[in-house]
Design an enzyme around this catalytic site. Structure first.
Site, PDB file in Angstrom:
ATOM      1  N   ASP A 132       0.829  -1.210   0.000  1.00 25.89           N
ATOM      2  CA  ASP A 132       0.000   0.000   0.000  1.00 25.89           C
ATOM      3  C   ASP A 132       0.865   1.263   0.000  1.00 25.89           C
ATOM      4  OD1 ASP A 132      -2.000  -1.963   0.471  1.00 25.89           O
ATOM      5  OD2 ASP A 132      -1.782  -1.691   2.641  1.00 25.89           O
ATOM      6  N   GLU A 160     -11.279  -0.615  -3.778  1.00 25.08           N
ATOM      7  CA  GLU A 160     -10.564  -0.037  -2.645  1.00 25.08           C
ATOM      8  C   GLU A 160      -9.324   0.704  -3.146  1.00 25.08           C
ATOM      9  OE1 GLU A 160      -9.571  -3.429  -0.226  1.00 25.08           O
ATOM     10  OE2 GLU A 160      -7.811  -3.951  -1.444  1.00 25.08           O
TER      11      GLU A 160
END
Length: 316
Positions: free
Chosen positions: A14, A194
């Site tokens: 991420d 997401e």
């Protein structure tokens, strides 16, 4: 096209890279232990690989931010540093999902690596449900918050929502849903939208996002709207019918996703993302530590649309 070291930083998922006006690059990402927030700083993109990580916050032993610290991002809003991240009160799964909510930290000091970070608390949205992967952007003088959240009335793990902000830790107005998992490539393993990220060019504003399970099915989708559109009107957003960045079996790059955007030292756009170089995952993919941070140049076609290309093979 510039060739970067690949991977750039190992075991950091991420990833988010901020190119700041002070001439430095700042890096933040999920660590494999999911227990802390750390920042790196360097004068170049590639210098981040050797930069010393500085821990700026650790999760407490109990409470709503005591487990699974995920997907942090670093932003500067009106001269103040902010970190947005997701956390849970427990690592347990309930009703098929983790129990994450969204939180913010703030630092008013000039140096975010050594400055004091204050907890601003939870960022509340329209639903009290699984929520994560928040990002921030300013457009036409308005502050926007963009994130992923579960709606119990909609099939899947999470949809993408947008809202204006009253201040950097408070939303205002009713959030709008921009996208939900509905296409075949968004619903492999899990129904997921997401990890949104924003980039602008010419007459369009773009949102990339991640879809499907976090194994080799993970991939990037793309939304876009006219630069002058009402961004809080879902009808203004267009959705790519196909993923724009996905697994390359030839290059042994699996599940590229959860991206951000930055620019190189010459002002060229750069895609920041994570991917694995194998598919044989033992247990839950979330607990496999080898989602490595990678970067590549982002190109554009003559119509002003981004060309993500394919994830290049490891070269080191």
């Amino acid at each position: 096209m510039k060739i970067y070291p690949n991977p750039l930083i190992t075991q950091r998922a991420d990833p988010f890279i901020l190119r700041h006006s002070d001439g430095n690059y700042y890096f933040i990402a999920s660590v494999p232990e999911y227990d802390r927030l750390e920042l790196r700083r360097a004068t170049s993109l590639t210098g981040l690989a050797q930069a010393t990580p500085h821990v700026v916050w650790r999760k407490p032993a109990s409470g709503p931010m005591s487990a699974l610290i995920w997907a942090p991002e670093l932003h500067v809003i009106d001269g103040v540093w902010y970190i947005y991240f997701a956390a849970a009160h427990s690592p347990e799964i309930k009703d098929g999902l983790f129990q994450h909510r969204m939180f913010a930290l703030a630092c008013s000091d000039a140096d975010p690596l050594t400055g004091e970070w204050q907890e601003k608390g939870r960022i509340h949205s329209h639903l009290d449900s699984f929520s994560l992967d928040a990002t921030y952007f300013n457009h036409r003088g308005r502050h926007y918050y963009l994130w992923a959240q579960k709606d119990p009335a909609i099939r899947g793990n999470s949809n993408l929502y947008l809202a204006e902000m009253a201040n950097p830790w408070t939303l205002q107005g009713e959030p709008v849903m921009l996208s939900k998992p509905e296409l075949p490539w968004e619903t492999r393993g899990f129904w997921v939208n997401e990890g949104p990220a924003v980039i602008r060019r010419g007459q369009r504003i773009f949102i990339s996002y991640s879809a499907s399970a976090t194994d080799e099915n993970y991939c990037l989708g793309l939304l876009w709207a006219d630069i002058d559109a009402d961004l809080t009107d879902p009808a203004q957003w267009h959705k790519s019918p196909q993923p724009v960045f996905r697994t390359s079996y030839d290059n042994r790059q699996y599940g590229p996703g959860h991206n951000s955007f930055t620019q190189d030292e010459d002002g060229n756009d750069v895609l920041v993302y994570h991917a694995r170089n194998y598919t044989e995952i033992d247990g839950d993919p979330l607990y496999d530590p080898n989602r490595h941070t990678r970067i590549k140049t982002l190109s554009w076609d003559e119509q002003g649309m981004p060309l993500f290309g394919e994830p290049p093979a490891d070269n080191q």
